[in-house]
Design a protein around this motif. Structure first.
Motif, PDB file in Angstrom:
ATOM      1  N   GLN A   1       0.820  -1.210   0.000  1.00  0.00           N
ATOM      2  CA  GLN A   1       0.000   0.000   0.000  1.00  0.00           C
ATOM      3  C   GLN A   1       0.856   1.262   0.000  1.00  0.00           C
ATOM      4  N   GLN A   2       1.966   1.252   0.710  1.00  0.00           N
ATOM      5  CA  GLN A   2       2.856   2.415   0.704  1.00  0.00           C
ATOM      6  C   GLN A   2       3.439   2.653  -0.692  1.00  0.00           C
ATOM      7  N   VAL A   3       3.778   1.573  -1.378  1.00  0.00           N
ATOM      8  CA  VAL A   3       4.285   1.716  -2.751  1.00  0.00           C
ATOM      9  C   VAL A   3       3.207   2.305  -3.646  1.00  0.00           C
ATOM     10  N   ILE A   4       1.993   1.793  -3.534  1.00  0.00           N
ATOM     11  CA  ILE A   4       0.887   2.299  -4.351  1.00  0.00           C
ATOM     12  C   ILE A   4       0.623   3.773  -4.044  1.00  0.00           C
ATOM     13  N   ASP A   5       0.668   4.140  -2.770  1.00  0.00           N
ATOM     14  CA  ASP A   5       0.463   5.545  -2.399  1.00  0.00           C
ATOM     15  C   ASP A   5       1.502   6.441  -3.057  1.00  0.00           C
TER      16      ASP A   5
END
Length: 213
Positions: free
Chosen positions: A52-56
């Motif tokens: 999720q951090q990568v996607i953000d």
């Protein structure tokens, strides 16, 4: 968690998407040591990030083309597959660049695979996992990085052995600084090979050793 070396926004320098704006997600680690590697800094350096951090981070760039690269991204197989699936679910056009020595059979079918079969001058030729060829889709791309005439003749043999022409896009690149592009082009034209020659565009726009481009 994923070990991420860098995430940046640039133009795609290779493949049939060359010239298009793209977000690059470079994963840390590689299980190859190619003689001409230009991303050795990605072997060990990186920080832990959740999917999720990568996607953000990707979403900050408002760019729908994303390439997952390395290093060798499939070293972090489970998390990498999860990242690609989640990006696909969000409507991103996802590409993954892999060295072709780890299985690609479980990659989300929406993802465009750019698989790099290693030629002899890489020093990694014996590690090629040729069974991967059967998992390539007609929309995928197969890349050969060619450093000399031996590599070129070897590549032609592999193309014939696995009957690769016409199945998907075949990309021919030179080892930057080792083989002049005009020489490889002359061989392709002489043999009337139906392949796509490509340059690493980013190495001509920026200094060849510039990171994050």
């Amino acid at each position: 968690m994923l070990k991420i070396n860098e995430i940046y926004h640039s133009i795609q320098g290779e493949s049939t998407s060359a010239g298009r704006p793209c977000v690059f997600v470079r994963l840390t680690y590689c299980n190859l040591r190619c003689t001409y590697c230009d991303t050795e800094y990605a072997f060990y350096e990186g920080k832990d990030m959740s999917v999720q951090q990568v996607i953000d981070e990707v979403e900050k760039y408002n760019c729908k083309l994303v390439e997952i690269t390395g290093g060798e991204p499939l070293v972090q197989m489970e998390e990498c597959l999860d990242l690609m699936k989640n990006l696909g679910d969000l409507g991103y056009e996802v590409m993954v660049e892999t060295g072709g020595i780890l299985s690609i059979k479980d990659i989300d079918p929406r993802v465009k695979i750019i698989m790099d079969l290693k030629c002899p001058t890489s020093g990694m030729e014996k590690k090629n996992l040729y069974e991967n060829v059967q998992y390539l889709k007609h929309t995928d791309e197969l890349k050969f990085v060619i450093g000399n005439r031996e590599d070129y003749e070897w590549t032609k043999t592999i193309i014939d052995k696995y009957n690769l022409l016409g199945k998907y896009e075949i990309l021919f690149s030179v080892v930057f600084g080792k083989l002049e592009p005009v020489e490889l082009i002359s061989w392709i034209l002489e043999d009337k090979l139906d392949v796509r020659f490509q340059l690493q565009m980013h190495k001509y726009i920026w200094h060849p050793e510039t990171k994050g481009v």
